[in-house]
Design a protein around this motif. Structure first.
Motif, PDB file in Angstrom:
ATOM      1  N   PHE A  92       1.277   6.297  -6.869  1.00 54.56           N
ATOM      2  CA  PHE A  92       0.019   7.176  -7.268  1.00 54.56           C
ATOM      3  C   PHE A  92       0.357   8.680  -7.374  1.00 54.56           C
ATOM      4  CE2 PHE A  92      -2.877   3.425  -6.215  1.00 54.56           C
ATOM      5  CZ  PHE A  92      -2.552   2.872  -7.573  1.00 54.56           C
ATOM      6  N   THR A  93       1.400   9.151  -6.759  1.00 52.09           N
ATOM      7  CA  THR A  93       1.722  10.467  -6.779  1.00 52.09           C
ATOM      8  C   THR A  93       1.965  10.912  -8.518  1.00 52.09           C
ATOM      9  OG1 THR A  93       4.060  10.175  -6.331  1.00 52.09           O
ATOM     10  CG2 THR A  93       2.630  10.728  -4.534  1.00 52.09           C
ATOM     11  N   LYS A  94       2.344   9.734  -9.231  1.00 59.47           N
ATOM     12  CA  LYS A  94       2.571  10.107 -10.434  1.00 59.47           C
ATOM     13  C   LYS A  94       1.254   9.673 -11.510  1.00 59.47           C
ATOM     14  CE  LYS A  94       7.170  11.210 -10.916  1.00 59.47           C
ATOM     15  NZ  LYS A  94       7.469  12.503 -11.325  1.00 59.47           N
TER      16      LYS A  94
ATOM     17  N   LYS B 219       0.813   8.597 -14.531  1.00 57.84           N
ATOM     18  CA  LYS B 219       1.027   7.444 -15.497  1.00 57.84           C
ATOM     19  C   LYS B 219       0.638   6.028 -14.508  1.00 57.84           C
ATOM     20  CE  LYS B 219       5.956   6.519 -15.308  1.00 57.84           C
ATOM     21  NZ  LYS B 219       6.925   6.091 -15.970  1.00 57.84           N
ATOM     22  N   TYR B 220       1.047   6.312 -13.204  1.00 54.63           N
ATOM     23  CA  TYR B 220       0.693   5.210 -12.494  1.00 54.63           C
ATOM     24  C   TYR B 220      -0.683   5.263 -12.005  1.00 54.63           C
ATOM     25  CZ  TYR B 220       5.510   4.299 -12.351  1.00 54.63           C
ATOM     26  OH  TYR B 220       7.009   4.067 -12.466  1.00 54.63           O
ATOM     27  N   ARG B 221      -1.394   6.286 -11.819  1.00 52.25           N
ATOM     28  CA  ARG B 221      -2.909   6.566 -11.546  1.00 52.25           C
ATOM     29  C   ARG B 221      -3.613   5.897 -12.396  1.00 52.25           C
ATOM     30  NH1 ARG B 221      -1.305  11.291  -9.150  1.00 52.25           N
ATOM     31  NH2 ARG B 221      -2.023  12.808 -10.704  1.00 52.25           N
ATOM     32  N   GLN B 222      -3.169   6.316 -13.782  1.00 52.48           N
ATOM     33  CA  GLN B 222      -4.158   5.776 -14.875  1.00 52.48           C
ATOM     34  C   GLN B 222      -3.778   4.145 -15.068  1.00 52.48           C
ATOM     35  OE1 GLN B 222      -2.669   8.593 -17.382  1.00 52.48           O
ATOM     36  NE2 GLN B 222      -4.558   9.907 -17.253  1.00 52.48           N
ATOM     37  N   ASN B 223      -2.719   3.503 -14.497  1.00 52.37           N
ATOM     38  CA  ASN B 223      -2.553   2.048 -14.726  1.00 52.37           C
ATOM     39  C   ASN B 223      -4.093   1.477 -13.949  1.00 52.37           C
ATOM     40  OD1 ASN B 223      -1.702  -0.581 -14.488  1.00 52.37           O
ATOM     41  ND2 ASN B 223       0.218   0.017 -14.761  1.00 52.37           N
ATOM     42  N   LYS B 224      -4.714   0.694 -14.753  1.00 51.87           N
ATOM     43  CA  LYS B 224      -5.932  -0.060 -14.194  1.00 51.87           C
ATOM     44  C   LYS B 224      -5.451  -1.129 -13.430  1.00 51.87           C
ATOM     45  CE  LYS B 224     -10.073  -1.923 -15.561  1.00 51.87           C
ATOM     46  NZ  LYS B 224     -10.760  -2.869 -16.718  1.00 51.87           N
ATOM     47  N   GLN B 225      -4.261  -1.818 -13.654  1.00 51.46           N
ATOM     48  CA  GLN B 225      -3.771  -2.979 -12.928  1.00 51.46           C
ATOM     49  C   GLN B 225      -3.458  -2.520 -11.670  1.00 51.46           C
ATOM     50  OE1 GLN B 225      -0.830  -5.065 -15.355  1.00 51.46           O
ATOM     51  NE2 GLN B 225      -1.244  -7.253 -14.593  1.00 51.46           N
ATOM     52  N   LEU B 226      -2.694  -1.495 -11.295  1.00 50.02           N
ATOM     53  CA  LEU B 226      -2.334  -0.900 -10.155  1.00 50.02           C
ATOM     54  C   LEU B 226      -3.507  -0.545  -9.305  1.00 50.02           C
ATOM     55  CD1 LEU B 226       1.042   1.123 -11.042  1.00 50.02           C
ATOM     56  CD2 LEU B 226       0.867  -1.257 -10.054  1.00 50.02           C
ATOM     57  N   ARG B 227      -4.200   0.179  -9.966  1.00 48.80           N
ATOM     58  CA  ARG B 227      -5.505   0.630  -9.124  1.00 48.80           C
ATOM     59  C   ARG B 227      -6.325  -0.676  -8.617  1.00 48.80           C
ATOM     60  NH1 ARG B 227      -7.289   4.194 -13.357  1.00 48.80           N
ATOM     61  NH2 ARG B 227      -8.986   2.986 -13.572  1.00 48.80           N
ATOM     62  N   SER B 228      -6.358  -1.595  -9.236  1.00 51.07           N
ATOM     63  CA  SER B 228      -7.198  -2.987  -9.076  1.00 51.07           C
ATOM     64  C   SER B 228      -6.182  -3.489  -7.787  1.00 51.07           C
ATOM     65  CB  SER B 228      -7.125  -4.111 -10.163  1.00 51.07           C
ATOM     66  OG  SER B 228      -7.697  -3.510 -11.246  1.00 51.07           O
TER      67      SER B 228
ATOM     68  N   VAL C  76       0.936  -1.199   0.048  1.00 54.37           N
ATOM     69  CA  VAL C  76      -0.020  -0.007   0.066  1.00 54.37           C
ATOM     70  C   VAL C  76       0.783   1.381   0.090  1.00 54.37           C
ATOM     71  CG1 VAL C  76      -1.701   1.268   1.409  1.00 54.37           C
ATOM     72  CG2 VAL C  76      -2.061  -1.154   1.033  1.00 54.37           C
ATOM     73  N   GLY C  77       1.973   1.223   0.822  1.00 52.53           N
ATOM     74  CA  GLY C  77       2.815   2.347   0.776  1.00 52.53           C
ATOM     75  C   GLY C  77       3.518   2.635  -0.477  1.00 52.53           C
ATOM     76  N   ILE C  78       3.896   1.426  -0.980  1.00 57.81           N
ATOM     77  CA  ILE C  78       4.681   1.576  -2.541  1.00 57.81           C
ATOM     78  C   ILE C  78       3.501   2.118  -3.839  1.00 57.81           C
ATOM     79  CG2 ILE C  78       5.556   0.251  -4.120  1.00 57.81           C
ATOM     80  CD1 ILE C  78       6.582  -1.587  -2.121  1.00 57.81           C
ATOM     81  N   LEU C  79       2.539   1.602  -3.504  1.00 61.48           N
ATOM     82  CA  LEU C  79       1.593   1.883  -4.465  1.00 61.48           C
ATOM     83  C   LEU C  79       0.942   3.423  -4.272  1.00 61.48           C
ATOM     84  CD1 LEU C  79      -0.986  -1.135  -4.759  1.00 61.48           C
ATOM     85  CD2 LEU C  79       0.580  -0.031  -6.626  1.00 61.48           C
ATOM     86  N   THR C  80       0.739   3.889  -3.005  1.00 58.05           N
ATOM     87  CA  THR C  80       0.493   5.236  -2.724  1.00 58.05           C
ATOM     88  C   THR C  80       1.391   6.156  -3.452  1.00 58.05           C
ATOM     89  OG1 THR C  80      -0.472   4.431  -0.792  1.00 58.05           O
ATOM     90  CG2 THR C  80      -0.483   6.867  -0.584  1.00 58.05           C
ATOM     91  N   ALA C  81       2.826   5.662  -3.013  1.00 56.03           N
ATOM     92  CA  ALA C  81       3.933   6.765  -3.480  1.00 56.03           C
ATOM     93  C   ALA C  81       4.015   6.764  -5.263  1.00 56.03           C
ATOM     94  CB  ALA C  81       5.220   6.182  -3.157  1.00 56.03           C
TER      95      ALA C  81
END
Lengths: 253, 163
Positions: free
Chosen positions: A169-171, A173-182, A162-167
């Motif tokens: 998501f500050t970018k 391109k990662y926020r728009q990545n469906k796989q990461l959001r899932s 969760v910590g890694i993903l939250t970091a």
């Protein structure tokens, strides 16, 4: 949520499996902490305690903790031996069998605790070992069938993710990545369910004592029955469709 | 690393784990458990703060504060704690005698004491061997902190002579 294996699983499957099994894991862990003063859904702390007891020369306590860690390992081993050997023949049965063993373990703890527990140390040690075995079975099953994306008792790794993903998501391109959001959604669902399970178990325990293990078994039983129901419904729909198609084909010819 | 070596490592690890488990089980049957260690009579040696929220606080607990802390606890003021094998704990002092129930939790690191009134208290067993026992518990009296109680085992011969 139990039938599909590894990469064929959807986000919904993983959230359902993760939430329900994390809920039961939270229940077991909080209950064991209240009754036995020992964690039973995770072993990270036990490794630290094992090292501490060895360094102090407390060989009895070190042996007990080693046996607990081993029981968690054996739980993981047993569930995966069942999956590896029977997944090809009947995936639903292969995935349900470990959960049935888990239910048996938890019911045994609940029954013994409610009717026979004399609060001796050896009883405590055996019941903690049984619960660690049960949690090992559950963790091994969920991790294995979800291709290691769902680990319901491993919140250290989950919080790290969760910590890694939250970091990330500050970018944008990662926020728009469906796989990461899932993945983020699955992790949040697991964390929330684990916490909710713990709170519910705490409340039930003060009213019903050891009977809380029957409630945990009911949650796991729900997972098995829900899947059985889905399996039957899917089969029924498939049969209906086939017969309808056959009927149409017969009419046209 | 070739496959042969990997297989060997897996085999050795598995054997070590299983052997470790067997040794653990045997140890729990052969070694003296914390329950057996604690049985007998223990004499209170000292009371002091192990940790306190106030850094300038004197760690030694005076008799007056001890009395005040004990008012909140079921152990009251006892000089000798006699743990009996049936689960009873006799607390004796010059002025008072009391019987409680005791049991151990966790891996033998928690001492649970219960009173007839259903009041239950938990003490953390920090040290427990043939001669010494150290118990920790949290208190809100005076300064919030962890109290460290140190006990010395009264050897059977000495105790019999004393009686």
């Amino acid at each position: 949520m139990l039938r599909k294996f590894s990469n064929s699983r959807t986000l919904k499957d993983n959230i359902q499996l993760g939430s329900l099994s994390a809920f039961s894991a939270g229940m077991v862990n909080v209950t064991s902490l209240i009754i036995f003063f020992a964690f039973t859904s995770n072993v990270t702390g036990h490794y630290a305690i094992l090292a501490e007891e060895i360094s102090k020369g407390n060989w009895y306590q070190a042996s007990v903790v080693f046996a607990w860690i081993f029981m968690f390992f054996i739980g993981n081993f047993v569930s995966n031996i069942i999956i590896i050997n029977y997944n090809q023949k009947n995936s639903y049965a292969a995935h349900s069998a470990p959960l049935i063993i888990e239910i048996i373990c938890l019911l045994a703890v609940g029954y013994y605790g409610h009717f026979h527990y004399r609060e001796t140390l050896s009883e405590t040690e055996i019941m903690v070992a049984t619960m660690l075995f049960a949690m090992g079975i559950q963790n091994g099953l969920t991790a294995s069938i979800s291709n290691f994306s769902v680990k319901t008792t491993h919140l250290t790794g989950l919080t790290t993710d969760v910590g890694i993903l939250t970091a990330m998501f500050t970018k944008k391109k990662y926020r728009q990545n469906k796989q990461l959001r899932s993945k983020f959604n699955v992790l949040l669902a697991i964390a929330a369910s684990y916490l909710a399970g713990g709170i519910v178990a705490g409340v039930i325990y003060y009213e019903a004592k050891f009977l809380v293990f029957f409630a945990v078994s009911a949650v796991i039983g729900f997972i098995i029955l829900y899947e059985y129901y889905k399996l039957k419904v899917t089969k029924y729909i498939r049969v209906k469709r086939t017969s309808k198609l056959r009927k149409v084909l017969l009419e046209t010819t | 690393m070739n496959i042969k070596n990997s297989n060997l490592i897996v085999l050795i690890s598995t054997v070590l784990l299983v052997v470790g488990f067997i040794i653990s089980i045997v140890n729990t049957m052969v070694l003296v458990s914390p329950t057996e260690h604690i049985e007998g009579s223990w004499k209170e040696i000292s009371w002091e703060y192990e940790k306190s929220e106030n850094a300038n606080f004197d760690k030694k607990i005076s008799n007056a504060i001890k009395t005040e802390i004990c008012k909140e606890l079921i152990i009251h003021e006892a000089e000798v704690w006699n743990f009996l094998s049936g689960g009873n704990l006799e607390l004796t002092s010059d002025t008072n005698n009391e019987t409680l129930s005791w049991t151990m939790k966790g891996r033998g690191n928690i001492l649970e004491l219960s009173h007839k009134t259903n009041k239950i208290e938990h003490y953390n067993i920090q040290v427990l061997n043939n001669d010494k026992m150290v118990l920790y518990f949290s208190t809100d009296i005076q300064a919030k902190g962890i109290v460290k109680m140190t006990f010395e085992k009264i050897k059977e011969d000495n105790y019999a002579q004393k009686i």
